[in-house]
Design a protein around this motif. Sequence first.
Motif, PDB file in Angstrom:
ATOM      1  N   VAL A 179       0.838  -1.206   0.000  1.00 30.38           N
ATOM      2  CA  VAL A 179       0.000   0.000   0.000  1.00 30.38           C
ATOM      3  C   VAL A 179       0.869   1.250   0.000  1.00 30.38           C
ATOM      4  N   ARG A 180       1.945   1.233   0.784  1.00 28.14           N
ATOM      5  CA  ARG A 180       2.833   2.398   0.821  1.00 28.14           C
ATOM      6  C   ARG A 180       3.426   2.680  -0.541  1.00 28.14           C
ATOM      7  N   LYS A 182       2.153   1.777  -3.491  1.00 22.31           N
ATOM      8  CA  LYS A 182       1.153   2.054  -4.515  1.00 22.31           C
ATOM      9  C   LYS A 182       0.336   3.309  -4.242  1.00 22.31           C
ATOM     10  N   SER A 183       0.247   3.715  -2.982  1.00 25.09           N
ATOM     11  CA  SER A 183      -0.617   4.843  -2.632  1.00 25.09           C
ATOM     12  C   SER A 183       0.002   6.164  -3.063  1.00 25.09           C
ATOM     13  N   HIS A 184      -0.839   7.021  -3.619  1.00 31.91           N
ATOM     14  CA  HIS A 184      -0.413   8.366  -3.996  1.00 31.91           C
ATOM     15  C   HIS A 184      -1.141   9.424  -3.164  1.00 31.91           C
ATOM     16  N   GLN A 185      -1.752   8.999  -2.060  1.00 30.04           N
ATOM     17  CA  GLN A 185      -2.477   9.918  -1.188  1.00 30.04           C
ATOM     18  C   GLN A 185      -1.591  10.287   0.001  1.00 30.04           C
ATOM     19  N   LEU A 188      -2.671   9.684   3.662  1.00 25.67           N
ATOM     20  CA  LEU A 188      -2.681   8.330   4.218  1.00 25.67           C
ATOM     21  C   LEU A 188      -1.302   7.880   4.689  1.00 25.67           C
ATOM     22  N   ALA A 189      -0.251   8.584   4.264  1.00 24.45           N
ATOM     23  CA  ALA A 189       1.110   8.157   4.587  1.00 24.45           C
ATOM     24  C   ALA A 189       1.353   7.986   6.087  1.00 24.45           C
ATOM     25  N   ILE A 192      -0.211   4.679   7.234  1.00 23.54           N
ATOM     26  CA  ILE A 192       0.525   3.517   6.733  1.00 23.54           C
ATOM     27  C   ILE A 192       1.831   3.353   7.510  1.00 23.54           C
TER      28      ILE A 192
END
Length: 529
Positions: A179-180, A182-185, A188-189, A192
Amino acid sequence: MTLLFDIAPYAEPVAADVAGREIYKRFQDEPDTLVIAVVDAANRPIGLIDRNNFLVRMAAQYGYALWSGRPVSFWMQTDPVIADGEMTVAEFCGRVLEERPSELLQGFIVTCGGRYAGVGTALALLQATATATATYAGEMSRMAEEAQGALAAKERFLAVMSHEIRTPLNGVLGVAEIVRRKSHQADLAPFIDTILDSGRTLLRLLNDALDLSRAQASGLELQEEPLAAATLLDDVIGLWSAHAELKGVRFHAAYEGPKDLWLLADRDRLRQVLNNLVGNALKFTAIGAVEVRLRAVVEGDCARLTGEVSDTGPGVPAELREAIFSPFHQAEAGVRLGGAGLGLAVCRQIVERMNGTIRVLEAPGGGACFVFEAPLYHVPAPAAAEAPGSPVEAAGGALHVLIVDDNATNRLVAATLCEMFGCTSEMVGDGADAVAAAATGRFDLVLMDIKMPGMDGVEATRRIRSGGGAWSQAPIIALTANADPADAAFYRASGMNGVVEKPLKPERLLAAMSAVLQMDPAEPVECAA
Protein backbone atom coordinates in the motif's frame (compact mmCIF):
# COMPACT_ATOMS: atom_id res chain seq x y z
CA MET A 1 4.52 -21.33 41.22
CA THR A 2 3.90 -18.09 39.32
CA LEU A 3 0.27 -16.93 39.34
CA LEU A 4 -1.46 -14.77 36.74
CA PHE A 5 -1.73 -12.09 39.43
CA ASP A 6 2.08 -11.89 39.34
CA ILE A 7 2.35 -11.11 35.62
CA ALA A 8 -0.83 -9.11 34.91
CA PRO A 9 -0.56 -5.73 36.66
CA TYR A 10 -3.60 -3.57 37.28
CA ALA A 11 -3.97 -0.98 34.52
CA GLU A 12 -6.78 1.56 34.51
CA PRO A 13 -9.73 0.09 32.56
CA VAL A 14 -12.29 2.11 30.62
CA ALA A 15 -16.07 2.06 30.38
CA ALA A 16 -17.86 0.95 27.24
CA ASP A 17 -19.12 4.46 26.49
CA VAL A 18 -15.68 6.11 26.42
CA ALA A 19 -15.09 7.76 23.04
CA GLY A 20 -12.52 6.52 20.55
CA ARG A 21 -10.57 9.79 20.78
CA GLU A 22 -9.78 9.02 24.42
CA ILE A 23 -8.42 5.58 23.50
CA TYR A 24 -6.33 7.10 20.71
CA LYS A 25 -4.91 9.72 23.11
CA ARG A 26 -4.08 7.08 25.68
CA PHE A 27 -2.23 4.92 23.15
CA GLN A 28 -0.31 8.01 22.01
CA ASP A 29 0.55 9.06 25.59
CA GLU A 30 1.44 5.50 26.62
CA PRO A 31 3.50 4.06 23.72
CA ASP A 32 4.16 0.79 25.54
CA THR A 33 0.53 0.10 26.44
CA LEU A 34 -0.55 -2.83 24.29
CA VAL A 35 -4.06 -3.59 25.60
CA ILE A 36 -6.79 -1.80 27.57
CA ALA A 37 -9.60 -3.59 29.40
CA VAL A 38 -13.25 -2.49 29.14
CA VAL A 39 -15.47 -2.98 32.22
CA ASP A 40 -19.11 -2.42 33.20
CA ALA A 41 -20.43 -0.41 36.12
CA ALA A 42 -19.76 -3.31 38.50
CA ASN A 43 -16.11 -3.55 37.33
CA ARG A 44 -16.74 -6.82 35.49
CA PRO A 45 -14.74 -7.21 32.26
CA ILE A 46 -16.80 -7.03 29.07
CA GLY A 47 -14.16 -6.40 26.40
CA LEU A 48 -10.57 -5.72 25.42
CA ILE A 49 -8.98 -3.17 23.08
CA ASP A 50 -5.78 -4.26 21.32
CA ARG A 51 -3.44 -1.42 20.35
CA ASN A 52 -2.52 -2.67 16.90
CA ASN A 53 -6.02 -3.75 15.89
CA PHE A 54 -7.30 -0.35 16.96
CA LEU A 55 -4.67 1.62 15.02
CA VAL A 56 -4.83 -0.62 11.95
CA ARG A 57 -8.61 -0.39 11.72
CA MET A 58 -8.48 3.35 12.21
CA ALA A 59 -5.94 3.76 9.44
CA ALA A 60 -7.50 1.30 7.01
CA GLN A 61 -11.22 1.97 7.31
CA TYR A 62 -12.18 5.21 8.99
CA GLY A 63 -11.12 8.80 9.25
CA TYR A 64 -10.60 10.45 12.60
CA ALA A 65 -13.74 12.59 12.28
CA LEU A 66 -15.87 9.44 11.97
CA TRP A 67 -14.43 7.12 14.60
CA SER A 68 -13.25 9.57 17.26
CA GLY A 69 -16.74 10.08 18.66
CA ARG A 70 -17.77 6.42 18.63
CA PRO A 71 -17.80 4.54 21.96
CA VAL A 72 -15.18 1.86 22.55
CA SER A 73 -17.91 -0.78 22.37
CA PHE A 74 -17.62 -0.24 18.62
CA TRP A 75 -13.92 -1.25 18.65
CA MET A 76 -13.46 -3.68 21.49
CA GLN A 77 -13.01 -7.43 21.30
CA THR A 78 -16.19 -8.70 22.95
CA ASP A 79 -14.97 -12.20 23.79
CA PRO A 80 -11.48 -11.78 25.27
CA VAL A 81 -9.54 -14.46 27.10
CA ILE A 82 -10.44 -14.11 30.82
CA ALA A 83 -8.93 -16.11 33.69
CA ASP A 84 -8.92 -16.01 37.47
CA GLY A 85 -5.75 -14.51 38.90
CA GLU A 86 -5.21 -17.51 41.19
CA MET A 87 -4.54 -19.72 38.15
CA THR A 88 -0.87 -20.59 37.62
CA VAL A 89 0.92 -19.53 34.46
CA ALA A 90 1.56 -23.17 33.56
CA GLU A 91 -2.14 -24.05 33.88
CA PHE A 92 -3.16 -21.00 31.88
CA CYS A 93 -0.69 -21.69 29.07
CA GLY A 94 -1.78 -25.31 28.88
CA ARG A 95 -5.46 -24.39 28.56
CA VAL A 96 -5.23 -21.39 26.25
CA LEU A 97 -2.57 -22.83 23.92
CA GLU A 98 -4.89 -25.78 23.32
CA GLU A 99 -8.12 -23.81 22.95
CA ARG A 100 -7.43 -20.23 21.79
CA PRO A 101 -3.73 -19.75 20.92
CA SER A 102 -4.10 -16.92 18.39
CA GLU A 103 -6.27 -14.85 20.77
CA LEU A 104 -3.34 -14.51 23.18
CA LEU A 105 -1.90 -12.01 20.69
CA GLN A 106 -4.65 -9.58 21.74
CA GLY A 107 -3.90 -9.96 25.45
CA PHE A 108 -5.99 -11.39 28.28
CA ILE A 109 -7.86 -10.16 31.37
CA VAL A 110 -7.28 -11.36 34.92
CA THR A 111 -10.12 -11.29 37.46
CA CYS A 112 -10.60 -11.69 41.20
CA GLY A 113 -14.05 -12.87 42.24
CA GLY A 114 -15.33 -12.05 38.78
CA ARG A 115 -14.15 -8.42 38.97
CA TYR A 116 -11.40 -6.90 36.84
CA ALA A 117 -7.97 -7.16 38.50
CA GLY A 118 -5.40 -6.70 35.74
CA VAL A 119 -4.46 -7.21 32.12
CA GLY A 120 -1.69 -9.37 30.65
CA THR A 121 0.04 -9.93 27.32
CA ALA A 122 1.68 -12.79 25.47
CA LEU A 123 5.02 -11.11 26.17
CA ALA A 124 4.37 -11.26 29.94
CA LEU A 125 3.68 -14.98 29.62
CA LEU A 126 6.94 -15.45 27.72
CA GLN A 127 8.83 -13.63 30.48
CA ALA A 128 7.19 -15.78 33.13
CA THR A 129 7.95 -19.09 31.41
CA ALA A 130 11.56 -18.05 30.77
CA THR A 131 12.05 -16.92 34.37
CA ALA A 132 10.49 -20.14 35.66
CA THR A 133 12.88 -22.13 33.51
CA ALA A 134 15.92 -20.33 34.89
CA THR A 135 14.70 -20.66 38.49
CA TYR A 136 13.93 -24.33 38.21
CA ALA A 137 17.20 -25.08 36.44
CA GLY A 138 19.08 -23.67 39.44
CA GLU A 139 17.26 -26.07 41.78
CA MET A 140 17.35 -29.14 39.54
CA SER A 141 18.49 -31.45 42.30
CA ARG A 142 15.20 -31.17 44.22
CA MET A 143 12.80 -29.96 41.55
CA ALA A 144 13.82 -31.95 38.45
CA GLU A 145 10.28 -32.79 37.37
CA GLU A 146 9.03 -29.21 37.67
CA ALA A 147 12.12 -27.93 35.88
CA GLN A 148 11.43 -30.19 32.92
CA GLY A 149 7.82 -29.06 32.91
CA ALA A 150 8.81 -25.40 32.90
CA LEU A 151 11.36 -25.96 30.12
CA ALA A 152 8.82 -27.83 28.02
CA ALA A 153 6.23 -25.09 28.59
CA LYS A 154 8.70 -22.43 27.52
CA GLU A 155 9.78 -24.25 24.36
CA ARG A 156 6.21 -25.09 23.40
CA PHE A 157 5.10 -21.54 24.07
CA LEU A 158 7.91 -20.14 21.92
CA ALA A 159 7.17 -22.52 19.06
CA VAL A 160 3.41 -21.98 19.05
CA MET A 161 3.43 -18.24 19.57
CA SER A 162 6.22 -17.68 17.05
CA HIS A 163 4.05 -19.19 14.33
CA GLU A 164 0.84 -17.58 15.59
CA ILE A 165 2.42 -14.12 15.73
CA ARG A 166 4.50 -14.25 12.58
CA THR A 167 1.74 -15.45 10.25
CA PRO A 168 -0.64 -12.47 10.67
CA LEU A 169 2.25 -10.07 11.20
CA ASN A 170 3.86 -11.08 7.91
CA GLY A 171 0.56 -10.32 6.20
CA VAL A 172 0.15 -6.94 7.90
CA LEU A 173 3.66 -5.80 7.03
CA GLY A 174 3.53 -7.19 3.51
CA VAL A 175 0.22 -5.54 2.63
CA ALA A 176 1.20 -2.27 4.32
CA GLU A 177 4.45 -2.15 2.33
CA ILE A 178 2.54 -2.71 -0.91
CA VAL A 179 0.00 0.00 0.00
CA ARG A 180 2.83 2.40 0.82
CA ARG A 181 4.41 1.83 -2.58
CA LYS A 182 1.15 2.05 -4.51
CA SER A 183 -0.62 4.84 -2.63
CA HIS A 184 -0.41 8.37 -4.00
CA GLN A 185 -2.48 9.92 -1.19
CA ALA A 186 -0.19 11.95 1.04
CA ASP A 187 -2.78 12.14 3.84
CA LEU A 188 -2.68 8.33 4.22
CA ALA A 189 1.11 8.16 4.59
CA PRO A 190 1.16 8.74 8.41
CA PHE A 191 -1.38 5.96 8.93
CA ILE A 192 0.53 3.52 6.73
CA ASP A 193 3.76 4.41 8.55
CA THR A 194 2.01 3.74 11.88
CA ILE A 195 1.06 0.25 10.73
CA LEU A 196 4.61 -0.45 9.53
CA ASP A 197 6.26 0.98 12.66
CA SER A 198 3.97 -0.91 15.03
CA GLY A 199 4.41 -4.15 13.10
CA ARG A 200 8.18 -3.82 12.97
CA THR A 201 8.25 -3.15 16.72
CA LEU A 202 6.32 -6.36 17.35
CA LEU A 203 8.61 -8.24 14.99
CA ARG A 204 11.72 -6.93 16.80
CA LEU A 205 10.26 -8.05 20.15
CA LEU A 206 9.53 -11.49 18.75
CA ASN A 207 12.98 -11.78 17.18
CA ASP A 208 14.62 -10.70 20.45
CA ALA A 209 12.73 -13.37 22.38
CA LEU A 210 13.60 -16.10 19.89
CA ASP A 211 17.22 -14.99 19.55
CA LEU A 212 17.63 -15.01 23.32
CA SER A 213 16.21 -18.52 23.52
CA ARG A 214 18.56 -19.71 20.75
CA ALA A 215 21.55 -18.02 22.37
CA GLN A 216 20.86 -19.63 25.72
CA ALA A 217 20.75 -22.98 23.92
CA SER A 218 23.93 -22.15 21.97
CA GLY A 219 21.90 -22.01 18.78
CA LEU A 220 22.50 -18.40 17.75
CA GLU A 221 24.79 -18.52 14.73
CA LEU A 222 26.55 -15.84 12.72
CA GLN A 223 26.32 -15.72 8.94
CA GLU A 224 29.51 -13.91 7.97
CA GLU A 225 30.05 -12.31 4.59
CA PRO A 226 32.08 -9.36 3.26
CA LEU A 227 30.48 -5.99 4.02
CA ALA A 228 31.54 -2.38 3.63
CA ALA A 229 32.05 -0.89 7.11
CA ALA A 230 31.07 2.60 5.93
CA THR A 231 27.57 1.38 4.98
CA LEU A 232 26.63 -0.16 8.34
CA LEU A 233 24.92 2.99 9.57
CA ASP A 234 22.80 3.51 6.44
CA ASP A 235 20.03 1.26 7.75
CA VAL A 236 20.15 2.87 11.20
CA ILE A 237 19.86 6.38 9.80
CA GLY A 238 17.00 5.42 7.50
CA LEU A 239 15.10 3.63 10.26
CA TRP A 240 15.40 6.14 13.11
CA SER A 241 15.83 9.66 11.67
CA ALA A 242 12.12 10.27 11.08
CA HIS A 243 11.21 8.78 14.47
CA ALA A 244 13.63 11.12 16.24
CA GLU A 245 12.34 14.11 14.30
CA LEU A 246 8.74 13.36 15.27
CA LYS A 247 9.79 13.07 18.90
CA GLY A 248 11.70 16.36 18.77
CA VAL A 249 15.04 14.73 19.59
CA ARG A 250 18.22 15.54 17.64
CA PHE A 251 19.69 12.46 15.96
CA HIS A 252 23.18 12.23 14.55
CA ALA A 253 25.08 9.20 13.24
CA ALA A 254 28.63 9.17 11.87
CA TYR A 255 31.22 6.64 10.71
CA GLU A 256 34.94 7.16 11.37
CA GLY A 257 37.41 4.94 9.56
CA PRO A 258 38.68 3.93 6.12
CA LYS A 259 35.97 4.50 3.52
CA ASP A 260 37.06 1.44 1.53
CA LEU A 261 37.32 -0.98 4.48
CA TRP A 262 35.59 -4.34 4.02
CA LEU A 263 34.94 -6.61 7.01
CA LEU A 264 33.95 -10.25 7.40
CA ALA A 265 30.89 -10.08 9.62
CA ASP A 266 27.17 -10.79 9.97
CA ARG A 267 25.54 -7.62 8.64
CA ASP A 268 22.07 -8.38 10.01
CA ARG A 269 23.35 -9.13 13.52
CA LEU A 270 25.43 -5.95 13.63
CA ARG A 271 22.42 -3.93 12.51
CA GLN A 272 20.33 -5.70 15.14
CA VAL A 273 22.73 -4.55 17.86
CA LEU A 274 22.80 -0.97 16.56
CA ASN A 275 19.03 -0.78 16.11
CA ASN A 276 18.35 -2.18 19.59
CA LEU A 277 20.71 0.35 21.18
CA VAL A 278 19.36 3.30 19.17
CA GLY A 279 15.75 2.26 19.84
CA ASN A 280 16.51 2.16 23.57
CA ALA A 281 18.21 5.55 23.48
CA LEU A 282 15.29 7.23 21.71
CA LYS A 283 12.82 5.55 24.04
CA PHE A 284 14.44 7.06 27.13
CA THR A 285 15.33 10.48 25.67
CA ALA A 286 12.52 13.02 25.91
CA ILE A 287 14.67 16.12 25.37
CA GLY A 288 18.12 16.53 23.88
CA ALA A 289 19.93 14.26 21.46
CA VAL A 290 20.92 10.73 20.53
CA GLU A 291 24.31 10.28 18.89
CA VAL A 292 25.71 7.21 17.17
CA ARG A 293 29.40 6.82 16.39
CA LEU A 294 30.90 3.86 14.59
CA ARG A 295 34.70 3.63 14.40
CA ALA A 296 36.88 1.11 12.57
CA VAL A 297 40.64 0.89 13.20
CA VAL A 298 42.80 -1.58 11.24
CA GLU A 299 45.08 -3.69 13.47
CA GLY A 300 47.08 -6.16 11.37
CA ASP A 301 44.79 -8.77 9.84
CA CYS A 302 41.87 -7.52 11.90
CA ALA A 303 39.94 -4.32 12.34
CA ARG A 304 38.53 -3.25 15.68
CA LEU A 305 34.94 -2.07 15.22
CA THR A 306 33.68 0.17 18.02
CA GLY A 307 30.10 1.40 18.28
CA GLU A 308 28.86 4.06 20.69
CA VAL A 309 25.26 5.10 21.23
CA SER A 310 24.83 7.97 23.69
CA ASP A 311 21.73 9.85 24.83
CA THR A 312 20.62 12.62 27.18
CA GLY A 313 18.07 10.49 29.03
CA PRO A 314 18.03 9.51 32.73
CA GLY A 315 21.08 7.24 32.43
CA VAL A 316 21.67 3.93 34.16
CA PRO A 317 22.58 3.77 37.88
CA ALA A 318 26.08 2.40 38.45
CA GLU A 319 24.78 -0.56 40.47
CA LEU A 320 22.58 -1.70 37.57
CA ARG A 321 25.04 -1.34 34.69
CA GLU A 322 25.85 -5.03 34.65
CA ALA A 323 22.40 -6.41 35.51
CA ILE A 324 20.58 -4.70 32.63
CA PHE A 325 22.35 -7.00 30.16
CA SER A 326 20.57 -9.98 31.75
CA PRO A 327 17.15 -11.06 30.44
CA PHE A 328 14.16 -9.17 31.89
CA HIS A 329 16.32 -6.88 34.07
CA GLN A 330 15.52 -3.18 33.71
CA ALA A 331 16.32 0.03 35.49
CA GLU A 332 13.48 1.96 37.14
CA ALA A 333 12.96 4.09 34.02
CA GLY A 334 12.69 0.93 31.92
CA VAL A 335 10.02 -0.52 34.19
CA ARG A 336 8.08 2.74 34.08
CA LEU A 337 8.19 3.07 30.30
CA GLY A 338 7.54 -0.61 29.70
CA GLY A 339 9.27 -3.03 27.37
CA ALA A 340 10.42 -6.61 27.50
CA GLY A 341 13.90 -6.23 28.95
CA LEU A 342 15.23 -8.49 26.18
CA GLY A 343 17.01 -6.16 23.75
CA LEU A 344 20.19 -5.59 25.73
CA ALA A 345 20.47 -9.28 26.63
CA VAL A 346 20.32 -10.15 22.93
CA CYS A 347 22.91 -7.46 22.14
CA ARG A 348 25.33 -9.00 24.64
CA GLN A 349 24.80 -12.50 23.22
CA ILE A 350 25.48 -11.29 19.66
CA VAL A 351 28.54 -9.22 20.57
CA GLU A 352 30.02 -12.03 22.65
CA ARG A 353 29.53 -14.45 19.73
CA MET A 354 31.74 -12.02 17.80
CA ASN A 355 34.37 -12.31 20.59
CA GLY A 356 33.59 -8.75 21.58
CA THR A 357 32.41 -6.85 24.64
CA ILE A 358 29.56 -4.47 25.45
CA ARG A 359 29.12 -2.14 28.41
CA VAL A 360 27.28 0.99 29.50
CA LEU A 361 28.91 4.16 30.81
CA GLU A 362 27.68 7.56 31.91
CA ALA A 363 27.46 9.85 28.89
CA PRO A 364 29.19 13.26 29.06
CA GLY A 365 25.78 14.94 29.00
CA GLY A 366 24.49 12.89 31.92
CA GLY A 367 22.62 10.18 30.03
CA ALA A 368 23.74 6.69 29.06
CA CYS A 369 26.48 5.69 26.63
CA PHE A 370 26.46 2.10 25.38
CA VAL A 371 29.75 0.93 23.89
CA PHE A 372 30.46 -2.31 22.07
CA GLU A 373 33.72 -3.51 20.51
CA ALA A 374 34.41 -6.50 18.28
CA PRO A 375 37.52 -7.69 16.43
CA LEU A 376 36.65 -8.53 12.84
CA TYR A 377 38.79 -9.75 9.96
CA HIS A 378 39.22 -7.22 7.17
CA VAL A 379 39.05 -8.65 3.66
CA PRO A 380 39.65 -7.38 0.13
CA ALA A 381 36.75 -5.62 -1.54
CA PRO A 382 34.79 -8.14 -3.62
CA ALA A 383 35.03 -7.86 -7.37
CA ALA A 384 32.39 -5.59 -8.82
CA ALA A 385 29.53 -7.67 -10.17
CA GLU A 386 27.16 -6.68 -12.90
CA ALA A 387 23.89 -5.61 -11.34
CA PRO A 388 21.21 -8.26 -11.94
CA GLY A 389 18.31 -7.36 -14.12
CA SER A 390 14.69 -7.86 -13.23
CA PRO A 391 13.27 -11.39 -13.38
CA VAL A 392 11.61 -10.46 -16.67
CA GLU A 393 14.94 -9.52 -18.22
CA ALA A 394 16.62 -12.60 -16.79
CA ALA A 395 14.02 -14.92 -18.26
CA GLY A 396 13.79 -13.20 -21.62
CA GLY A 397 10.05 -12.72 -21.19
CA ALA A 398 7.25 -12.54 -18.64
CA LEU A 399 7.71 -15.13 -15.92
CA HIS A 400 4.89 -17.39 -14.80
CA VAL A 401 5.27 -18.02 -11.08
CA LEU A 402 3.66 -20.67 -8.85
CA ILE A 403 2.93 -19.30 -5.35
CA VAL A 404 2.50 -21.93 -2.62
CA ASP A 405 1.25 -20.82 0.82
CA ASP A 406 -1.53 -21.99 3.15
CA ASN A 407 -2.23 -18.41 4.28
CA ALA A 408 -4.43 -16.34 1.95
CA THR A 409 -2.89 -13.02 2.98
CA ASN A 410 0.62 -14.27 2.29
CA ARG A 411 -0.50 -15.50 -1.14
CA LEU A 412 -1.98 -12.07 -1.88
CA VAL A 413 1.25 -10.31 -0.87
CA ALA A 414 3.42 -12.58 -3.03
CA ALA A 415 1.07 -12.32 -6.02
CA THR A 416 0.97 -8.52 -5.78
CA LEU A 417 4.75 -8.32 -5.67
CA CYS A 418 5.02 -10.63 -8.68
CA GLU A 419 2.63 -8.34 -10.53
CA MET A 420 4.79 -5.35 -9.58
CA PHE A 421 7.80 -7.21 -11.05
CA GLY A 422 5.96 -7.79 -14.32
CA CYS A 423 5.27 -11.49 -13.69
CA THR A 424 2.09 -13.54 -13.93
CA SER A 425 1.24 -16.04 -11.20
CA GLU A 426 -1.03 -18.81 -9.98
CA MET A 427 -1.63 -19.75 -6.36
CA VAL A 428 -2.18 -23.00 -4.43
CA GLY A 429 -2.65 -23.56 -0.73
CA ASP A 430 -0.74 -26.75 0.14
CA GLY A 431 2.21 -28.92 -0.81
CA ALA A 432 0.24 -31.65 -2.59
CA ASP A 433 -1.40 -29.13 -4.94
CA ALA A 434 2.03 -27.56 -5.52
CA VAL A 435 3.46 -30.88 -6.73
CA ALA A 436 0.51 -31.40 -9.06
CA ALA A 437 0.71 -27.84 -10.42
CA ALA A 438 4.48 -28.00 -10.96
CA ALA A 439 4.10 -31.24 -12.92
CA THR A 440 2.12 -29.37 -15.61
CA GLY A 441 5.36 -27.64 -16.63
CA ARG A 442 3.67 -24.22 -16.88
CA PHE A 443 5.86 -22.46 -14.30
CA ASP A 444 9.24 -20.77 -14.62
CA LEU A 445 9.66 -20.33 -10.85
CA VAL A 446 8.11 -21.59 -7.59
CA LEU A 447 7.76 -19.53 -4.40
CA MET A 448 7.35 -22.16 -1.67
CA ASP A 449 6.14 -21.66 1.91
CA ILE A 450 7.74 -24.05 4.40
CA LYS A 451 5.27 -24.66 7.22
CA MET A 452 1.98 -25.93 5.81
CA PRO A 453 -0.50 -28.52 7.12
CA GLY A 454 -0.33 -31.90 5.46
CA MET A 455 2.59 -31.85 3.04
CA ASP A 456 5.03 -29.08 3.97
CA GLY A 457 7.25 -27.12 1.60
CA VAL A 458 10.32 -29.30 2.11
CA GLU A 459 8.51 -32.51 1.22
CA ALA A 460 6.79 -30.85 -1.73
CA THR A 461 10.19 -29.70 -3.03
CA ARG A 462 11.65 -33.20 -2.72
CA ARG A 463 8.74 -34.67 -4.68
CA ILE A 464 9.05 -32.04 -7.40
CA ARG A 465 12.79 -32.69 -7.71
CA SER A 466 12.23 -36.45 -7.99
CA GLY A 467 9.62 -36.06 -10.71
CA GLY A 468 11.95 -36.18 -13.72
CA GLY A 469 11.68 -33.99 -16.76
CA ALA A 470 12.54 -30.34 -17.24
CA TRP A 471 9.70 -29.15 -15.00
CA SER A 472 11.28 -30.84 -11.96
CA GLN A 473 14.31 -28.52 -12.22
CA ALA A 474 12.35 -25.23 -12.08
CA PRO A 475 13.94 -22.82 -9.56
CA ILE A 476 12.30 -22.98 -6.10
CA ILE A 477 12.65 -20.21 -3.51
CA ALA A 478 11.71 -20.84 0.12
CA LEU A 479 9.55 -18.13 1.72
CA THR A 480 9.82 -18.53 5.48
CA ALA A 481 10.15 -16.77 8.81
CA ASN A 482 12.74 -19.40 9.80
CA ALA A 483 15.71 -18.30 7.73
CA ASP A 484 18.65 -18.87 10.06
CA PRO A 485 21.84 -20.16 8.35
CA ALA A 486 21.16 -23.73 9.52
CA ASP A 487 17.58 -23.57 8.25
CA ALA A 488 18.66 -22.07 4.91
CA ALA A 489 21.30 -24.78 4.46
CA PHE A 490 18.67 -27.46 5.14
CA TYR A 491 16.26 -25.96 2.59
CA ARG A 492 18.99 -25.87 -0.06
CA ALA A 493 19.98 -29.45 0.72
CA SER A 494 16.33 -30.38 0.18
CA GLY A 495 16.43 -29.02 -3.36
CA MET A 496 15.57 -25.32 -3.01
CA ASN A 497 17.65 -22.72 -4.83
CA GLY A 498 17.21 -19.72 -2.53
CA VAL A 499 15.62 -18.45 0.68
CA VAL A 500 13.74 -15.20 1.34
CA GLU A 501 12.72 -14.29 4.87
CA LYS A 502 9.20 -13.24 5.79
CA PRO A 503 7.82 -10.60 6.03
CA LEU A 504 8.60 -10.21 2.35
CA LYS A 505 10.49 -7.11 1.28
CA PRO A 506 10.12 -6.31 -2.43
CA GLU A 507 13.80 -5.64 -3.07
CA ARG A 508 14.93 -8.87 -1.37
CA LEU A 509 12.41 -11.02 -3.22
CA LEU A 510 13.34 -9.38 -6.53
CA ALA A 511 17.06 -9.97 -5.90
CA ALA A 512 16.48 -13.64 -4.99
CA MET A 513 14.32 -14.25 -8.06
CA SER A 514 16.92 -12.64 -10.30
CA ALA A 515 19.73 -14.68 -8.69
CA VAL A 516 18.12 -18.10 -9.08
CA LEU A 517 17.03 -17.39 -12.65
CA GLN A 518 20.66 -16.70 -13.59
CA MET A 519 21.77 -20.15 -12.43
CA ASP A 520 22.79 -22.66 -15.08
CA PRO A 521 19.61 -24.63 -15.88
CA ALA A 522 21.71 -27.45 -17.32
CA GLU A 523 22.94 -28.38 -13.84
CA PRO A 524 20.29 -30.48 -12.03
CA VAL A 525 19.55 -29.57 -8.44
CA GLU A 526 20.74 -32.07 -5.85
CA CYS A 527 18.18 -33.15 -3.29
CA ALA A 528 19.02 -34.78 0.04
CA ALA A 529 16.95 -37.81 0.89
